[in-house]
Motif scaffolding. Structure first.
Motif, short mmCIF file in Angstrom:
data_model
loop_
_atom_site.label_atom_id
_atom_site.label_comp_id
_atom_site.label_asym_id
_atom_site.label_seq_id
_atom_site.Cartn_x
_atom_site.Cartn_y
_atom_site.Cartn_z
N TYR A 46 0.81 -1.24 0.00
CA TYR A 46 0.00 0.00 0.00
C TYR A 46 0.84 1.28 0.00
N PHE A 54 -5.52 -1.07 -5.30
CA PHE A 54 -6.48 -1.80 -4.47
C PHE A 54 -7.90 -1.26 -4.70
N TYR A 63 -13.62 -9.77 -7.98
CA TYR A 63 -13.38 -9.48 -6.56
C TYR A 63 -14.72 -9.20 -5.87
N GLY A 167 -14.51 -4.91 5.25
CA GLY A 167 -13.64 -5.29 4.12
C GLY A 167 -12.89 -6.58 4.30
N SER A 169 -10.52 -7.06 6.25
CA SER A 169 -9.09 -6.80 6.48
C SER A 169 -8.55 -7.67 7.61
N ASN A 172 -6.27 -10.51 6.67
CA ASN A 172 -4.87 -10.35 6.30
C ASN A 172 -3.93 -10.60 7.49
N PHE A 223 -0.99 -4.90 -8.68
CA PHE A 223 -0.98 -4.53 -7.25
C PHE A 223 0.16 -5.26 -6.53
N MET A 259 -0.75 -14.79 -1.79
CA MET A 259 -0.17 -14.12 -2.96
C MET A 259 1.35 -14.22 -2.84
N GLU A 287 1.32 -11.88 0.77
CA GLU A 287 0.04 -11.66 1.49
C GLU A 287 -0.66 -12.99 1.78
C1 AVI Z 1 -7.45 -5.52 2.11
N1 AVI Z 1 -7.68 -6.98 2.02
C2 AVI Z 1 -8.87 -7.37 2.76
C3 AVI Z 1 -7.66 -7.52 0.64
C4 AVI Z 1 -7.94 -9.03 0.65
O1 AVI Z 1 -8.85 -9.46 -0.03
O2 AVI Z 1 -7.23 -9.75 1.37
C5 AVI Z 1 -6.33 -7.23 -0.04
C6 AVI Z 1 -6.24 -7.82 -1.42
N2 AVI Z 1 -5.22 -8.51 -1.86
C7 AVI Z 1 -5.44 -8.87 -3.11
N3 AVI Z 1 -6.63 -8.46 -3.47
C8 AVI Z 1 -7.16 -7.78 -2.42
#
Ligand code: AVI
Length: 326
Positions: A46, A54, A63, A167, A169, A172, A223, A259, A287
């Motif tokens: 970020y 994002f 998504y 969201g 979050s 993560n 991203f 990821m 991630e």
């Molecule tokens: C911010 N977070 C909740 C997103 C997720 O889905 O884990 C970050 C993201 N990574 C890739 N796409 C979105």
């Protein structure tokens, strides 16, 4: 003397308690990059461009989390408002542009709004916009890394606190880290009717999950790969974008989408004082996004000290919004 009707216009207040330590940031990155299974903390996704990317991800057809959460909130808005009751401070964790919380203002009528993000600089534009639209709303903006410590200044109202963490979050963080964070939130709820409203992504079929993190337009790939440009700036490293590709996979045993950035060929990356060789196919883990069954997430809330837990979901059972009382 004629009487005048007064509207109280309180100027937003800002508290910046997070001050990045560049030495610690470099040490954290070096530790991850030099580990046998290299990793980089997801917060490095970020930078300003990463935040824009994002934002674009949330608009992608693949998504589903953002729009599904929004639909649940809209569909059950009355029920949620009824359950939540009177809100003193609406405390928005990871507020960003404050738009998600703003959607709740009409129904929840908070007396105070407390957006929390790592930087009050980042919040300033959003807060100015909100203040113009809601001049009577008391706004206290906090620049805080709430994943480490959540400490609220004394002028945050202590009755009817509602923490808002949308969201997914929370996904993560590992379940252990998530538990630690939820315990902090529980603590900060106080004993005067505090509660938490939180969005959680759910376990579903692997194809849907992987497509959400590996979209056809390759916005998620951009991203993820943009993280390398960020590292080049922070570490003065020489990552070349052409050497790395985006990889997303679902680890069913750990219930998480991962990821990675995968080296296309053997490559050596250098930065002042260090270098790291990667063999072809080796990855840097960037991630984790944990997916929960509702019962497992409810158990996490329970372990964190919350009770009276309710949740709402969509027709496909893809996402859940939980409300839990402290
Ligand atoms: C911010 N977070 C909740 C997103 C997720 O889905 O884990 C970050 C993201 N990574 C890739 N796409 C979105």
């Amino acid at each position: 003397m004629s009487a005048t009707l007064e509207t109280v216009d309180t100027a937003p207040r800002y508290y910046q308690t997070f001050h990045p330590d560049t030495h610690a940031v470099r040490a954290e990155l070096e530790q991850g990059l030099c580990a046998p299974n290299a990793w980089v903390p997801p917060k490095f996704l970020y930078d300003p461009l990463g935040s824009c990317l994002f934002g674009a991800i949330t608009q992608l057809p693949e998504y589903y989390p953002t729009r599904t959460e929004q639909a649940i909130m809209a569909r059950y808005a009355d029920e949620i408002a009824q359950r939540v009751g009177g809100v003193g401070a609406l405390i928005d964790l990871g507020a960003g542009d404050c738009v998600k919380a703003e959607r709740l203002f009409g129904r929840l009528c908070p007396r105070q709004y407390v957006p929390v993000d790592i930087s009050t600089e980042y919040l300033r534009g959003a807060v100015a916009r909100l203040h113009a639209g809601y001049p009577g709303l008391d706004i206290v903006a906090l620049g805080q890394d709430f994943s480490h410590t959540l400490s609220l200044p004394e002028d945050v109202l202590d009755d009817g606190r509602l923490f808002f963490y949308p969201g997914s979050s929370i996904g993560n963080w590992s379940p252990e880290q998530a538990l630690g964070m939820l315990r902090q939130v529980r603590e900060a709820c106080g004993e005067r009717g505090g509660s938490l409203l939180i969005g959680v992504d759910r376990v579903k079929d692997e194809r849907t999950l992987v497509r959400a993190y590996d979209d056809a337009l390759q916005v998620t790939a951009a991203f993820n790969r943009n993280l390398l440009l960020h590292l080049n700036r922070v570490l003065r490293a020489d990552f070349a974008l052409a050497d790395w590709r985006h990889l997303a996979c679902f680890d069913a045993a750990r219930s998480r989408v991962e990821m990675h950035l995968q080296a296309n060929a053997p490559v050596t990356v250098n930065w002042p004082g260090h270098s790291r060789e990667f063999s072809a196919g080796e990855t840097i883990h960037t991630e984790c996004s944990y997916k929960y069954e509702p019962t497992d997430f409810a158990a996490l809330l329970d372990a964190a000290g919350f009770n009276d837990i309710a949740h709402w979901t969509d027709a496909q059972g893809w996402f859940s919004v939980f409300h839990a009382r402290a």
